[in-house]
Enzyme design. Structure first.
Site, PDB file in Angstrom:
ATOM      1  CG  ASP A  59      -2.128   0.686   1.082  1.00 55.90           C
ATOM      2  OD1 ASP A  59      -2.373   1.378   0.023  1.00 55.90           O
ATOM      3  OD2 ASP A  59      -2.768   0.981   1.860  1.00 55.90           O
ATOM      4  CG  ASP A 107     -22.768  30.380 -14.168  1.00 60.54           C
ATOM      5  OD1 ASP A 107     -21.998  31.016 -14.787  1.00 60.54           O
ATOM      6  OD2 ASP A 107     -23.402  29.498 -14.732  1.00 60.54           O
ATOM      7  CG  ASP A 109     -26.250  27.259 -15.823  1.00 63.65           C
ATOM      8  OD1 ASP A 109     -25.030  27.662 -15.697  1.00 63.65           O
ATOM      9  OD2 ASP A 109     -27.041  27.642 -16.672  1.00 63.65           O
TER      10      ASP A 109
HETATM   11  N1  LIG Z   1       2.655   8.254  13.780  1.00 67.50           N
HETATM   12  C1  LIG Z   1       1.698   9.480  13.235  1.00 67.50           C
HETATM   13  N2  LIG Z   1       2.116  10.628  13.502  1.00 67.50           N
HETATM   14  C2  LIG Z   1       1.133  11.540  12.814  1.00 67.50           C
HETATM   15  N3  LIG Z   1       0.196  11.373  11.878  1.00 67.50           N
HETATM   16  C3  LIG Z   1      -0.254   9.961  11.970  1.00 67.50           C
HETATM   17  C4  LIG Z   1       0.554   8.787  12.568  1.00 67.50           C
HETATM   18  N4  LIG Z   1       0.196   7.707  12.146  1.00 67.50           N
HETATM   19  C5  LIG Z   1      -0.827   8.081  11.437  1.00 67.50           C
HETATM   20  N5  LIG Z   1      -1.128   9.269  11.142  1.00 67.50           N
HETATM   21  C6  LIG Z   1      -2.267  10.062  10.370  1.00 67.50           C
HETATM   22  O1  LIG Z   1      -3.539   9.099  10.105  1.00 67.50           O
HETATM   23  C7  LIG Z   1      -3.577   8.833   8.733  1.00 67.50           C
HETATM   24  C8  LIG Z   1      -4.152   7.526   8.936  1.00 67.50           C
HETATM   25  O2  LIG Z   1      -2.819   6.396   9.306  1.00 67.50           O
HETATM   26  P1  LIG Z   1      -2.906   4.784   8.694  1.00 67.50           P
HETATM   27  O3  LIG Z   1      -2.536   5.017   7.175  1.00 67.50           O
HETATM   28  O4  LIG Z   1      -1.913   4.294   9.483  1.00 67.50           O
HETATM   29  O5  LIG Z   1      -4.252   4.296   8.957  1.00 67.50           O
HETATM   30  P2  LIG Z   1      -5.507   3.647   8.111  1.00 67.50           P
HETATM   31  O6  LIG Z   1      -6.528   3.394   8.891  1.00 67.50           O
HETATM   32  O7  LIG Z   1      -4.782   2.150   7.710  1.00 67.50           O
HETATM   33  O8  LIG Z   1      -5.554   4.368   6.718  1.00 67.50           O
HETATM   34  P3  LIG Z   1      -6.102   4.042   5.250  1.00 67.50           P
HETATM   35  O9  LIG Z   1      -7.546   4.512   5.218  1.00 67.50           O
HETATM   36  O10 LIG Z   1      -5.186   4.731   4.670  1.00 67.50           O
HETATM   37  O11 LIG Z   1      -5.841   2.509   5.313  1.00 67.50           O
HETATM   38  C9  LIG Z   1      -2.111   9.073   8.180  1.00 67.50           C
HETATM   39  O12 LIG Z   1      -2.342   9.379   6.800  1.00 67.50           O
HETATM   40  C10 LIG Z   1      -1.779  10.283   9.099  1.00 67.50           C
HETATM   41  O13 LIG Z   1      -2.226  11.393   8.736  1.00 67.50           O
HETATM   42 MN   LIG Z   2      -3.098   4.667   5.353  1.00 69.86          MN
HETATM   43 MN   LIG Z   3      -4.595   1.033   5.873  1.00 67.38          MN
END
Ligand SMILES: Nc1ncnc2c1ncn2[C@@H]1O[C@H](COP(=O)(O)OP(=O)(O)OP(=O)(O)O)[C@@H](O)[C@H]1O
Ligand SMILES: [Mn+2]
Ligand SMILES: [Mn+2]
Length: 678
Positions: A175, A447, A619
């Site tokens: 991914d 518009d 529109d």
């Molecule tokens: N360690 C971190 N620090 C800061 N932000 C984070 C961190 N981990 C995740 N995030 C935020 O949360 C989002 C989602 O995390 P992640 O991709 O791990 O979750 P997911 O549920 O697998 O999401 P997806 O819908 O992409 O499958 C990331 O894109 C990021 O914006």
């Molecule tokens: Mn993700």
């Molecule tokens: Mn994910």
């Protein structure tokens, strides 16, 4: 006679004593032994797998994905990101354990660091180091960050290192995309989201299992196998063949190109010029898939003007080669990359030398004198004319303190084209996260008619007015006032121009229709003046959020005549005043005030989990595509709001719309990896 010898269900002679001992991790966290998950399948020497409740807090959700919610929080006083997967079936729980086992094995600076986990009921959570700058996709497309070539090269190199490490220990990420790359304060990337990762040796088995469990190679099979997001997927994945580590190389190539261009794959017009036949700016999922697989369609490659060394560009092309065997491995990529960076450093010096010497000349060039009025900047100055003194920036965020409210999760995109017309008189704006508040967003379309001036003025003025509101006003009053004040300010400015600037034609009376959608927490307010339109897709069905203000509508006709305005049947329809305008509400149209009013009609809708998306358009779309058709078209389009907008606009153009067309699509809930495909 049968006698039963008593079989001993008694306790054994001694009870084994579990020795709870404690050690400390590098981060100073205490590990209580035995350090395992509830099932005993996850182990770690360095990462605590169960935590006392007092050690951590969850603060705010920072991202709601399809499969998890990510919070910012604290762990032993340090800031962390807490990922809480949605666990509804036993499959989800198995998946959690699998992800945890995998994360416990990882240790690389290019990979988001797991600092702890809690793997015992009722709470299952991952604790990660907090990466302050969020994900790379947000950074590029929401904050519109454009990295210097050095920054882009550094990120590329570090990401390649992380993937090299993963592949060397036998793991395929599956991914890879900018949304799964997190940035720290120094803009160093950390690969995250191992929710779909697999060991290389299991890939075949996993594919077969999914195949068997769904019986036939459709439906469930596709959903489970077409992992990752469509636009980052390698042709072999799209063809539903078995994933290999080279599929990560493909996604890496697409992602790096996105970093260099700043363009979401396949949304650049230059691509369309290259893509022929079926595509013609008309991406359904099947067509995009077919084009990627059999026609070799790829995103528009970054140009050398991005500063990317030509060798890097050809490396990207090899990464996204249709034949997975021809793609380089990450070992190859790193070797090539070091050569590229070596060369690039010397060429940067040369380039600098060139720019320095040529900059002398540029001081001599004189800016041409511009006589045209810039209505955009006139609109930007609106605050000066509306508020004499200063103003406070306040927000409605505390409009409702109820934290249990449903809050939609937004993603948005837009597409605008002048269509068959020679000039573009539509304008629009997207302002998610007004005042930096996570739950206030506003979008608008204007518009223009009889010129673009009113639309250009309003697109800057309305958001400005809304941003500097007095928060004691309700959102409804605020919207109404913003429309009315914009109209007054525009007509005043136009009259000034008429008075003092001879080069404006006397009968120049531009106007525009306007629609805005404001989301405050779980409430959606749509303000409309004219014949732009907004619909809401709720549980698969379209619901209108606005009514067209045109003279053919009896109610509007009566309103105009009751104010002394004249409405006549002319040519083909009812029209207002000497100017013969079809719309009965607008901003501008000075010669038709007060009959053609700027006062909007406002609808208020309470949003819930059934609400899928919002479509707003001028529109030019609605003339040829019905509400229901819009929903059906989105159903079979790649679930990306930008692509949906473009698909709708091009559909309208193909059906012969002869107007400018602007479309905004706002998804109101997260689209899961599977939904993006089907
Ligand atoms: N360690 C971190 N620090 C800061 N932000 C984070 C961190 N981990 C995740 N995030 C935020 O949360 C989002 C989602 O995390 P992640 O991709 O791990 O979750 P997911 O549920 O697998 O999401 P997806 O819908 O992409 O499958 C990331 O894109 C990021 O914006
Ligand atoms: Mn993700
Ligand atoms: Mn994910």
């Amino acid at each position: 006679m049968i006698t039963f010898t008593s079989c001993s269900h008694q306790r054994p002679a001694y009870t084994p004593i579990i020795v709870y001992s404690q050690t400390k991790t590098e981060m100073g966290l205490e590990i209580t032994h035995p350090n395992t998950c509830i099932r005993g399948c996850c182990h770690s020497d360095s990462i605590p797998l169960h935590l006392p409740p007092s050690s951590h807090t969850l603060l705010h959700p920072i991202a709601r994905g399809a499969e998890s919610v990510v919070y910012d929080g604290t762990l032993d006083g340090k800031k962390v990101a807490v990922k809480k997967p949605v666990l509804s079936t036993s499959d989800d729980i198995n998946k959690f354990h699998k992800e945890l086992q995998l994360l416990c094995k990882l240790n690389h600076e290019g990979i988001a660091t797991l600092v702890a986990a809690h793997a015992r009921p009722p709470n299952y959570m991952f604790f990660f180091k907090f990466y302050e700058f969020g994900n790379l996709s947000q950074k590029l497309h929401v904050e519109e960050w454009s990295p210097s070539i050095d920054q882009a090269l550094k990120i590329t190199r570090q990401l390649a290192n992380a993937l090299q490490y993963l592949h060397n220990i036998g793991i395929v990420h599956r991914d890879v995309k900018p949304a799964n790359v997190l940035l720290d304060k120094s803009m160093r990337p950390h690969l995250a989201d191992f929710g779909l990762s697999e060991y290389k040796q299991d890939l075949k088995k996993v594919t077969m299992e999914n195949w068997r469990s769904s019986g036939k190679p459709t439906g469930g099979f596709h959903k489970k196998n077409m992992v990752g997001t469509l636009i980052y997927m390698a042709p072999e994945v799209l063809r539903k063949e078995i994933h290999t580590e080279k599929s990560d190389v493909y996604s890496f190539g697409i992602s790096i190109n996105e970093l260099l261009t700043g363009v979401v794959p396949y949304t650049d017009l230059r691509t369309e010029a290259q893509a022929h036949t079926v595509l013609e700016m008309n991406y359904t999922e099947q067509q995009l898939t077919a084009a990627v697989v059999s026609e070799g369609l790829r995103p528009a490659l970054a140009g050398t003007e991005s500063g990317a060394p030509p060798r890097l560009l050809s490396l990207i092309q090899r990464c996204w080669d249709a034949d997975s065997d021809s793609r380089p491995s990450f070992d190859d990529i790193i070797t090539e990359f070091d050569l590229i960076i070596g060369n690039n450093n010397s060429s940067t010096v040369e380039e600098n030398a060139v720019t320095e010497s040529s900059s002398d000349d540029s001081t001599k060039t004189v800016q041409p004198f511009k006589e045209n009025i810039n209505w955009f900047s006139q609109g930007e100055n609106i605050l000066k004319s509306v508020y004499e003194s200063g103003f406070d920036v306040k927000s409605w965020s505390k409009y409702s303190e109820n934290s249990s409210l449903y809050v939609p999760v937004l993603s948005w995109g837009s597409f605008a084209t002048c269509g068959r017309r020679e000039t573009m008189e539509d304008t629009h704006f997207l302002m998610p996260r007004l005042w930096n508040e996570d739950d206030i967003h506003i979008f608008g379309i204007f518009d223009g008619h009889r010129g673009a001036a009113a639309a250009e003025f309003s697109v800057r003025a309305i958001p400005r007015l809304l941003q500097t509101l007095d928060c004691t006003k309700s959102p409804t009053d605020a919207l109404k006032e913003a429309f009315i004040n914009t109209d007054i300010a525009f007509r005043k400015e136009l009259n000034n121009q008429h008075k003092y600037k001879a080069f404006i034609q006397k009968d120049y009376r531009p106007g525009c229709t306007a629609i805005t959608a404001l989301i405050v927490q779980n409430r959606l307010y749509v303000a409309n003046a004219g014949d732009c339109r907004a619909i809401l897709c709720r549980a698969g069905c379209p619901y209108p959020l606005s009514k067209d203000h045109v003279a053919s509508c009896l109610e509007e006709r009566e309103r105009v005549t009751s104010l002394g305005g004249e409405v006549k049947w002319q040519l083909d329809t009812w029209r207002v005043g000497p100017a013969a305008l079809q719309v009965t509400r607008s901003i501008g149209d000075d010669d038709l005030k007060p009959w053609v009013t700027a006062e909007p009609e406002i609808t208020e809708t309470v949003l819930s989990g059934d609400d899928e998306y919002l479509v707003m358009a001028s529109d030019g779309l609605w003339d040829v595509v019905s509400d229901l058709e819009v929903v059906n078209i989105i159903k079979n389009t790649v679930k990306d709001p930008g692509m949906c907008s473009k698909r709708l606009a091009t559909e309208a153009a193909q059906r012969g719309s002869n107007d400018n067309i602007t479309v905004i699509v706002v998804f109101l809930r997260p689209v899961s990896t599977a939904e993006r495909i089907y």
